[in-house]
Design a protein around this motif. Structure first.
Motif, PDB file in Angstrom:
ATOM      1  N   ASN A  75       4.063   6.935 -13.117  1.00  0.00           N
ATOM      2  CA  ASN A  75       4.033   8.200 -12.377  1.00  0.00           C
ATOM      3  C   ASN A  75       3.023   9.177 -12.968  1.00  0.00           C
ATOM      4  N   LEU A 128       0.154   9.816  -4.667  1.00  0.00           N
ATOM      5  CA  LEU A 128       1.580   9.516  -4.606  1.00  0.00           C
ATOM      6  C   LEU A 128       2.388  10.616  -5.281  1.00  0.00           C
ATOM      7  N   ALA A 152      -0.004   7.887 -10.239  1.00  0.00           N
ATOM      8  CA  ALA A 152       0.410   8.544  -8.996  1.00  0.00           C
ATOM      9  C   ALA A 152      -0.590   9.592  -8.517  1.00  0.00           C
ATOM     10  N   TYR A 203       5.835  -1.069  -8.021  1.00  0.00           N
ATOM     11  CA  TYR A 203       4.992   0.124  -7.937  1.00  0.00           C
ATOM     12  C   TYR A 203       3.690  -0.210  -7.210  1.00  0.00           C
ATOM     13  N   PRO A 227       5.637  11.484  -7.543  1.00  0.00           N
ATOM     14  CA  PRO A 227       6.348  10.673  -8.536  1.00  0.00           C
ATOM     15  C   PRO A 227       7.476   9.881  -7.880  1.00  0.00           C
TER      16      PRO A 227
END
Length: 421
Positions: free
Chosen positions: A70, A79, A74, A144, A81
């Motif tokens: 994250n 993205l 991210a 992920y 988190p």
């Protein structure tokens, strides 16, 4: 939290029958699209969903890995988190809104398989436990990678059933790359990193699919190992570049015409092209029994029976029977009748394009009571039979008449290639 009727209804629609891992089996999803289309509000309100426990070993490792991802990746792909939670019984999934959902019974079952294989290989228990830690974090990296795919790729391409192998191999590549960087940052180069990467690649074998011919399944075992190893060796630091590259590499790997299966210590080349397989074996058979001995693998239980080092993919089983002046390669597979017809026609068609001057097609025959088909081809040299090929298909017995009415019909397809003299 309450069980939401909407998500329960959706799960009933997409539930699958039980698989080998048992506990998580009843509610697997037929496709990534079916899972992603679940009502997000209902999904987030499901009573089945629980936070991971940071005091539990594997949960803690997963949380650490996701926190790292994250922070490091991210922002670069836009993205938010991601969250990670436990959702037992539905298979481990990445949802474009809900984040990563972990099916612990499924994960524990896969890790047990890996541990058992490592134990059989003589790896000390303490070392096995250390290596499994890395595998758990790779799993988070793989899921992920699916979230990154959702962020960067058209949704329909991520969710396409026919692209399953490409998308999953690409997630293996990206997930392995992310995990490799995380492990290198923590442990540096050395034996710890080497063991971590080896264990992760070996895990690809445990999660690989068994059916080569089903293009909608996950990559086969050999390919999943290769996808992970390719990711471990990647040099990309940008997640978007890595994702694009992973797709091209995935297409290259999963479209390979053959692989070498080293299960149980024997190398067997499995070829997905019936034409190539037939061409190679009939060339040897046309040279006589002795030429076919080059394909002789380890001995089987039957007298004169050996593993055939060239094989069609799963579910085909190929053996070599050696007798005085005669070598017979036999491949057989039991399938649902529609698949069997396709396999039979494919073999006959593939053989039909071979050298018709060398091999003469016999008259088609019908097996007893009209239960199947049989076609044969013969090679003669100076008037003597030097090689023989037979392709047959027959229905298999399911026992009682009531069983035959309740179960889909299955048929057995057999290919025999004989070298004589």
């Amino acid at each position: 939290m309450r069980r939401n009727a909407t998500v329960v209804a959706a799960l009933l629609i997409v539930a699958l029958a039980a698989n080998d891992l048992g506990a998580q089996s009843k509610r697997q999803f037929r496709s990534r699209a079916a899972f992603a289309k679940l009502d997000t509000t209902a999904l987030m309100d499901s009573a089945e969903m629980r936070p991971l426990n940071p005091r539990e070993r594997f949960d803690s490792l997963m949380i650490q890995m996701l926190d790292h991802l994250n922070v490091e990746y991210a922002p670069g792909v836009g993205l938010e988190p991601a969250r990670i939670r436990n959702w037992e019984g539905f298979s481990t999934q990445a949802h474009p809104v809900a984040g990563i959902l972990v099916d612990r019974p499924e994960v524990d079952g896969l890790l047990k398989l890996l541990k058992d294989h490592k134990e059989l290989a003589g790896v000390p228990n303490e070392e096995i436990e250390r290596r499994v830690n890395h595998v758990v974090q790779f799993l988070v990296g793989h899921e992920y990678a699916h979230l990154v795919q959702y962020a960067l790729l058209p949704r329909e391409s991520v969710e396409s059933v026919n692209a399953t192998r490409i998308i999953e191999c690409a997630a293996d590549i990206v997930g392995a790359a992310l995990h490799q960087r995380y492990a290198r940052a923590r442990f540096g180069d050395g034996k710890v990193l080497e063991a971590a990467l080896a264990a992760t690649a070996n895990f690809g074998w445990e999660i690989g699919a068994g059916n080569w011919l089903d293009g909608t399944s996950h990559p086969i075992r050999e390919h999943r190992m290769q996808c992970i190893q390719v990711g471990q060796g990647s040099k990309f630091t940008d997640a978007e570049e890595l994702t694009g590259w992973s797709l091209s590499e995935s297409r290259r790997i999963t479209s390979a015409g053959s692989v070498v299966d080293r299960d149980k210590g024997v190398a067997v080349s499995r070829d997905s092209s019936m034409g190539t397989f037939l061409s190679e074996l009939t060339t040897l058979a046309g040279r006589g029994a002795a030429a076919m001995l080059d394909l002789r693998g380890p001995a089987l239980l039957g007298p004169g029976q050996f593993i055939l080092r060239k094989s069609l993919p799963t579910p085909w089983r190929c053996v070599l029977q050696v007798e005085e002046g005669r070598s017979t390669a036999t491949c057989d597979a039991t399938m649902f009748s529609s698949e069997a017809v396709s396999a039979y026609d494919g073999l006959v068609s593939a053989f039909g394009v071979l050298d018709r001057n060398a091999w003469q097609r016999d008259s088609a025959s019908v097996l007893p009571a009209g239960t199947g088909k049989l076609e044969g081809f013969t090679r003669r040299v100076d008037g003597k039979v030097r090689g023989r090929v037979e392709v047959s298909m027959s229905q298999t017995s399911l026992g009682s008449q009531s069983a035959m009415q309740q179960m889909p019909q299955q048929s057995k397809v057999v290919l025999k290639i004989v070298g004589s003299g």
